[in-house]
Design a protein around this motif. Sequence first.
Motif, PDB file in Angstrom:
ATOM      1  N   PRO A   1       0.928  -1.177   0.082  1.00 32.18           N
ATOM      2  CA  PRO A   1      -0.146   0.178  -0.146  1.00 32.18           C
ATOM      3  C   PRO A   1       0.769   1.256   0.101  1.00 32.18           C
ATOM      4  O   PRO A   1       1.969   1.452   0.459  1.00 32.18           O
ATOM      5  N   ILE A   2       0.208   2.346  -0.541  1.00 32.89           N
ATOM      6  CA  ILE A   2       1.248   3.601  -0.791  1.00 32.89           C
ATOM      7  C   ILE A   2       0.845   4.389   0.595  1.00 32.89           C
ATOM      8  O   ILE A   2      -0.345   4.687   0.568  1.00 32.89           O
ATOM      9  N   GLU A   3       1.731   4.888   1.220  1.00 30.61           N
ATOM     10  CA  GLU A   3       1.574   5.779   2.412  1.00 30.61           C
ATOM     11  C   GLU A   3       1.956   7.015   1.936  1.00 30.61           C
ATOM     12  O   GLU A   3       3.261   7.134   1.875  1.00 30.61           O
ATOM     13  N   ILE A   4       1.241   8.035   1.858  1.00 32.97           N
ATOM     14  CA  ILE A   4       1.559   9.345   1.578  1.00 32.97           C
ATOM     15  C   ILE A   4       1.517  10.130   2.926  1.00 32.97           C
ATOM     16  O   ILE A   4       0.643  10.490   3.621  1.00 32.97           O
ATOM     17  N   SER A   5       2.754  10.569   3.419  1.00 31.59           N
ATOM     18  CA  SER A   5       3.139  11.208   4.748  1.00 31.59           C
ATOM     19  C   SER A   5       2.703  12.713   4.488  1.00 31.59           C
ATOM     20  O   SER A   5       2.439  13.165   3.371  1.00 31.59           O
ATOM     21  N   ASP A   6       2.249  13.574   5.626  1.00 33.32           N
ATOM     22  CA  ASP A   6       1.912  14.962   5.697  1.00 33.32           C
ATOM     23  C   ASP A   6       3.135  15.533   4.947  1.00 33.32           C
ATOM     24  O   ASP A   6       2.952  16.583   4.299  1.00 33.32           O
ATOM     25  N   GLU A   7       4.200  15.072   5.248  1.00 36.13           N
ATOM     26  CA  GLU A   7       5.594  15.959   4.781  1.00 36.13           C
ATOM     27  C   GLU A   7       5.442  15.632   3.039  1.00 36.13           C
ATOM     28  O   GLU A   7       6.041  16.881   2.606  1.00 36.13           O
ATOM     29  N   TRP A   8       5.373  14.650   2.721  1.00 42.21           N
ATOM     30  CA  TRP A   8       5.296  14.162   1.354  1.00 42.21           C
ATOM     31  C   TRP A   8       4.258  15.367   0.634  1.00 42.21           C
ATOM     32  O   TRP A   8       4.747  15.972  -0.305  1.00 42.21           O
ATOM     33  N   LEU A   9       3.374  15.068   0.982  1.00 44.76           N
ATOM     34  CA  LEU A   9       2.137  15.938   0.597  1.00 44.76           C
ATOM     35  C   LEU A   9       2.548  17.393   0.597  1.00 44.76           C
ATOM     36  O   LEU A   9       2.215  18.144  -0.441  1.00 44.76           O
ATOM     37  N   SER A  10       2.823  17.971   1.690  1.00 41.75           N
ATOM     38  CA  SER A  10       3.218  19.380   1.674  1.00 41.75           C
ATOM     39  C   SER A  10       4.188  19.667   0.775  1.00 41.75           C
ATOM     40  O   SER A  10       4.437  20.807   0.203  1.00 41.75           O
ATOM     41  N   GLU A  11       5.234  19.014   0.700  1.00 47.69           N
ATOM     42  CA  GLU A  11       6.374  18.945  -0.306  1.00 47.69           C
ATOM     43  C   GLU A  11       5.844  19.101  -1.761  1.00 47.69           C
ATOM     44  O   GLU A  11       6.203  20.094  -2.348  1.00 47.69           O
ATOM     45  N   ILE A  12       4.820  18.339  -2.094  1.00 49.74           N
ATOM     46  CA  ILE A  12       4.464  18.421  -3.276  1.00 49.74           C
ATOM     47  C   ILE A  12       3.378  19.692  -3.421  1.00 49.74           C
ATOM     48  O   ILE A  12       3.506  20.566  -4.611  1.00 49.74           O
ATOM     49  N   ARG A  13       2.707  19.835  -2.582  1.00 47.70           N
ATOM     50  CA  ARG A  13       1.831  21.244  -2.383  1.00 47.70           C
ATOM     51  C   ARG A  13       2.868  22.417  -2.886  1.00 47.70           C
ATOM     52  O   ARG A  13       2.671  23.216  -3.530  1.00 47.70           O
ATOM     53  N   GLY A  14       4.092  22.478  -1.961  1.00 48.94           N
ATOM     54  CA  GLY A  14       4.922  23.497  -2.074  1.00 48.94           C
ATOM     55  C   GLY A  14       5.652  23.816  -3.552  1.00 48.94           C
ATOM     56  O   GLY A  14       5.941  24.618  -3.756  1.00 48.94           O
ATOM     57  N   ARG A  15       5.679  22.535  -4.133  1.00 53.16           N
ATOM     58  CA  ARG A  15       6.113  22.679  -5.521  1.00 53.16           C
ATOM     59  C   ARG A  15       5.300  22.776  -6.610  1.00 53.16           C
ATOM     60  O   ARG A  15       5.765  22.880  -7.874  1.00 53.16           O
ATOM     61  N   GLN A  16       3.932  23.056  -6.339  1.00 57.44           N
ATOM     62  CA  GLN A  16       2.908  23.483  -7.277  1.00 57.44           C
ATOM     63  C   GLN A  16       3.425  24.717  -7.980  1.00 57.44           C
ATOM     64  O   GLN A  16       3.559  25.714  -7.517  1.00 57.44           O
ATOM     65  N   PRO A  17       3.401  24.563  -9.405  1.00 65.36           N
ATOM     66  CA  PRO A  17       3.614  25.858 -10.136  1.00 65.36           C
ATOM     67  C   PRO A  17       2.506  26.697 -10.009  1.00 65.36           C
ATOM     68  O   PRO A  17       1.604  26.294  -9.743  1.00 65.36           O
ATOM     69  N   GLU A  18       2.738  27.734 -10.565  1.00 63.72           N
ATOM     70  CA  GLU A  18       1.660  29.041 -10.828  1.00 63.72           C
ATOM     71  C   GLU A  18       0.633  28.281 -11.883  1.00 63.72           C
ATOM     72  O   GLU A  18       1.394  28.199 -12.943  1.00 63.72           O
ATOM     73  N   LEU A  19      -0.553  28.463 -11.800  1.00 62.85           N
ATOM     74  CA  LEU A  19      -1.368  27.653 -12.711  1.00 62.85           C
ATOM     75  C   LEU A  19      -1.991  28.930 -13.722  1.00 62.85           C
ATOM     76  O   LEU A  19      -1.731  30.162 -13.155  1.00 62.85           O
ATOM     77  N   ARG A  20      -2.827  28.376 -14.735  1.00 57.04           N
ATOM     78  CA  ARG A  20      -3.200  29.425 -15.681  1.00 57.04           C
ATOM     79  C   ARG A  20      -3.729  30.556 -15.178  1.00 57.04           C
ATOM     80  O   ARG A  20      -3.667  31.932 -15.277  1.00 57.04           O
ATOM     81  N   ASP A  21      -4.873  30.509 -14.304  1.00 56.73           N
ATOM     82  CA  ASP A  21      -5.679  31.438 -13.781  1.00 56.73           C
ATOM     83  C   ASP A  21      -4.947  32.610 -12.936  1.00 56.73           C
ATOM     84  O   ASP A  21      -4.969  33.715 -13.041  1.00 56.73           O
ATOM     85  N   GLU A  22      -4.013  32.165 -12.179  1.00 57.66           N
ATOM     86  CA  GLU A  22      -3.254  32.900 -11.411  1.00 57.66           C
ATOM     87  C   GLU A  22      -2.318  33.886 -12.193  1.00 57.66           C
ATOM     88  O   GLU A  22      -2.032  35.139 -12.099  1.00 57.66           O
ATOM     89  N   LYS A  23      -1.640  33.189 -13.139  1.00 53.75           N
ATOM     90  CA  LYS A  23      -0.624  33.514 -13.980  1.00 53.75           C
ATOM     91  C   LYS A  23      -1.427  34.809 -14.855  1.00 53.75           C
ATOM     92  O   LYS A  23      -0.765  35.726 -15.143  1.00 53.75           O
ATOM     93  N   LYS A  24      -2.628  34.584 -15.360  1.00 53.69           N
ATOM     94  CA  LYS A  24      -3.224  35.719 -16.246  1.00 53.69           C
ATOM     95  C   LYS A  24      -3.585  36.904 -15.299  1.00 53.69           C
ATOM     96  O   LYS A  24      -2.924  37.722 -15.690  1.00 53.69           O
ATOM     97  N   LYS A  25      -3.986  36.948 -13.992  1.00 51.10           N
ATOM     98  CA  LYS A  25      -4.174  37.744 -13.273  1.00 51.10           C
ATOM     99  C   LYS A  25      -2.752  38.579 -12.694  1.00 51.10           C
ATOM    100  O   LYS A  25      -2.599  39.900 -13.008  1.00 51.10           O
ATOM    101  N   ARG A  26      -1.654  37.683 -12.757  1.00 58.50           N
ATOM    102  CA  ARG A  26      -0.257  38.293 -12.539  1.00 58.50           C
ATOM    103  C   ARG A  26       0.158  39.279 -13.598  1.00 58.50           C
ATOM    104  O   ARG A  26       0.705  40.252 -13.573  1.00 58.50           O
ATOM    105  N   TYR A  27      -0.070  38.637 -14.965  1.00 63.99           N
ATOM    106  CA  TYR A  27       0.228  39.209 -15.995  1.00 63.99           C
ATOM    107  C   TYR A  27      -0.434  40.614 -16.360  1.00 63.99           C
ATOM    108  O   TYR A  27       0.233  41.770 -16.644  1.00 63.99           O
TER     109      TYR A  27
END
Lengths: 475, 477
Positions: free
Chosen positions: A280-306
């Motif tokens: 079974p895959i165990e996703i630790s809180d640390e792993w999850l927040s690491e991935i969350r922290g690595r999320q790039p800026e997505l389109r909607d945010e980017k458009k607003k920023r531009y």
Amino acid sequence: MKAYETVIGLEVHVELATKTKIFCGCSTAFGGAPNTHCCPVCTGMPGTLPVLNKKVVEFAMAAGLAMNCTITQKCKFDRKNYFYPDLPKAYQVSQLYLPICRNGGIEIEVNGVKKTIGIHEIHMEEDAGKLVHDPWEDVTLVDYNRCGVPLIEIVSEPDMRSADEVIAYLEKLKLILQYLGVSDCKMQEGSLRADINLSVREVGAPEFGTRTEMKNMNSFKAIARAVEGERKRQIELLEYGKKVVQETRRWDDNKDTSFAMRSKEDAQDYRYFPEPDLVPIEISDEWLSEIRGRQPELRDEKKKRYEKEYEIPSYDAAIITGSKRMADIFEATVAICHKPKEVSNWLMVETMRLMKEAEMDSEELNLSPEKLAALIGLLDAGTINRPVAKEVFEKVFKEDVDPKEYVEKNGLGMVQDEDLLVSTIERIIAENPQSVADYRSGKEKALGFLVGQTMKAMKGKANPGKVNEVLKERL
Amino acid sequence: MELTKLTALELAAKIRAKEVSVSEAVEAQLEQIEKKDSLYHCYTSILADEARARAKEVQKQINDGTLTSPLAGVPVAIKDNICTKGIPTTCSSKMLEHFRPPYDATVVECMNAAGTITVGKLNMDEFAMGSTTETSYFGVTKNPRDITRVPGGSSGGAAAAAAAEEAFLTLGSDTGGSIRQPASFCGVTGIKPTYGTVSRYGLIAYASSLDQIGPIARSAADCAAALDVISGSDKRDSTCVDREHYGYLNALTGDIRGMKIGMPAGYFAEGLDEEVRKSIYQAADVLRSLGASVEEFDLKGVKYAIPAYYVIASAEASSNLSRYDGVKYGYRIEKFEGLQEVYKNTRSEGFGNEVKRRMMIGAFVLSSGYYDAYYNKALKVKALIKQSFDEAFEKYDCVLGPTAPTTAMKLGESLSDPLKMYLGDIYTVSVNLAGLPGISVPCGTDKSGLPIGMQLIGRPFGEKEILRAADAYEHAE
């Protein structure tokens, strides 16, 4: 005719952009001679075992987070059992009981109206191989190169009501996945494929109607036509007092109609059970927040920023951020030349024109930010004028030339010699007495003609502002 | 001196001392196989040329000091469901009669690295399904203690080869007792390690969540030495766990004073042969005399172990064996019209009855509408069994009982009544369901001279305790 409402849900299969397959070290590269990207593991040789590619889990998590899903921190794989020659183990490793992402949603906009489409779940699974029929020899051969390429299946809620909403949802999905870098979403290579579940009901009816499923649609245009065609077919059945049969149908885009493939009664029993070869895959809180922290800026945010940071119009920002590739080029170029408006203009006008001419998808765009910035620099410094810049840009776009070298080599720099300009203008004035007279009698248009004649005489390399200025003086 | 009578460790010591050359050992072994195997039929293939060539290579490595493992130079044999590169690996099935894997199982790599010499592949029940080795497509293996009897199964070839001195040491596999029961029937020692101790990469799966590879030999020490070689995590098997410092051989101190041993009272009730019962009680007395405490206790939940085992194992088997469809490798029917016929006729002809029976049971218990009633319920029973063993191990270091309820059956007696055959697994299957280590150690014979085996069950990764107890018991006799 009664008023009907169409209810649509989608199952979208996306091939992930990992370098290696989900359970072995084989390459996921598209193409390749048949059966060259495989090993004992992905061809299901007796005794082999799968080992999970961690990157697949991270990509699935990233997709789930971007689609506002809850991540199942204790999830596992299941086996889906069925016989088919493209499936060497006779089971597909997938997720039924505990998919990695659940209960999300993404916002779409159709004709200015915003709406959230629910995401029921996202699960990870392996792709199958490909059957190739050789009509000459009348044999069917199997190519296992795709076998074991990682997929995520994104299952929406039945929240869409029209083909426009379906396309808007798919466009949005594609952009999110491309921005995340989890898939190239090339429909023509099969890395994004959609199954459409569709039913109709009378407006106001409390229950959904009987649905049909159309499998493996791989172009947005075909999807739009299939939704429209299937909607009409079902309404027609109901209008004639007939019933819709729950079945899988195949959309034939050439014939603009769908055909029954198999009914619910023929549906296979996949005998799902937990995959015992994987832990079974165990996703630790640390792993999850690491991935969350690595999320790039997505389109909607980017458009607003531009709009805010670069002060470019909302329309332009929407076009540029509508392609991950375009947005990347925009930002890289601005970072060098610090002229967002100018960069945006080159992308919006000349780039779009040339892409249309070449029938090119924006993801295939291969424009060097360094060279675009260099071109803007030449223009800005007055080394070249705008018409010349357009000519040079086309060369940069098509042949990736170095703008500076190209301008020097072809002598395209603006003529800075004022005496030459003055003498040329005096000559033009002498040669065109009628135009001179017209201008002097108030016909402003005549000035344009004289400017044009001067530019022509100077082989396009004069500074148009300067030409204007000197002409006016002399007239 | 008859070389083949030595234990694996004794032989290796003589090789190290240059009293015996590796080639002499291999020749002696091949000669014994030549002499005995037409009678017992332990082997599905004999690798005489390969073994002779490798003997020279190993000798060289021993001489130049690059090979120092305690088993270097020992001829061994491998059950035919463990993949050997380029060498037929048949699972004793028509389906894989001509299958030559393009790779070695991890355990085979480990054994080769330790300097053992594989002299052949061993007969088994087809795809490890059976308790008698009678379901082998290549014919039955006979029990060397009495050739009118079965050797047990499914690792019947492995146990019989060790018993008949046709091998010093063999590797078998155990899903519901397939190492321990034949070891018991043939009068040798076999250990099934804790699930996750030995890599399953290259073991052709029967029931993936229960399968483990383990050694069978003529002493607990040989088993310990082999386990030292094959244990350890493997990046190709994610169910195999990382545990440092195995040192099983070093754990055989002979001292079991203070060891607490529990005997489940329920194991000695109905269905157990009286002579077997007596032998186990006598063995308990021996263990007491060595300083261990032995007492009876109530082990709950094992009542439903057999149905739970057959549901889970068959379910996994039905999926694991679906890949043999005539498309990619293995047997394929010659004449066919269309894909369905390839599947149907290949599988109808390629598999024997016992395999078909279990695949059908498995497909049934997983089918829509029956999953909860059978498969899910079996998983609950599995959890309960694990829990009751966990409770037992709060009080005891190991659990003692019989390996099988009887001694070896007559040939041809079992297959006509599969249900009776399944019931013979009563003492072994719960150990697989709970994922525990279990060892079968010879503890006497019945009045017709047939071997009886006692089973010591350990806590998870408690191989050292049960091996120490088994070794101490062997030396007490």
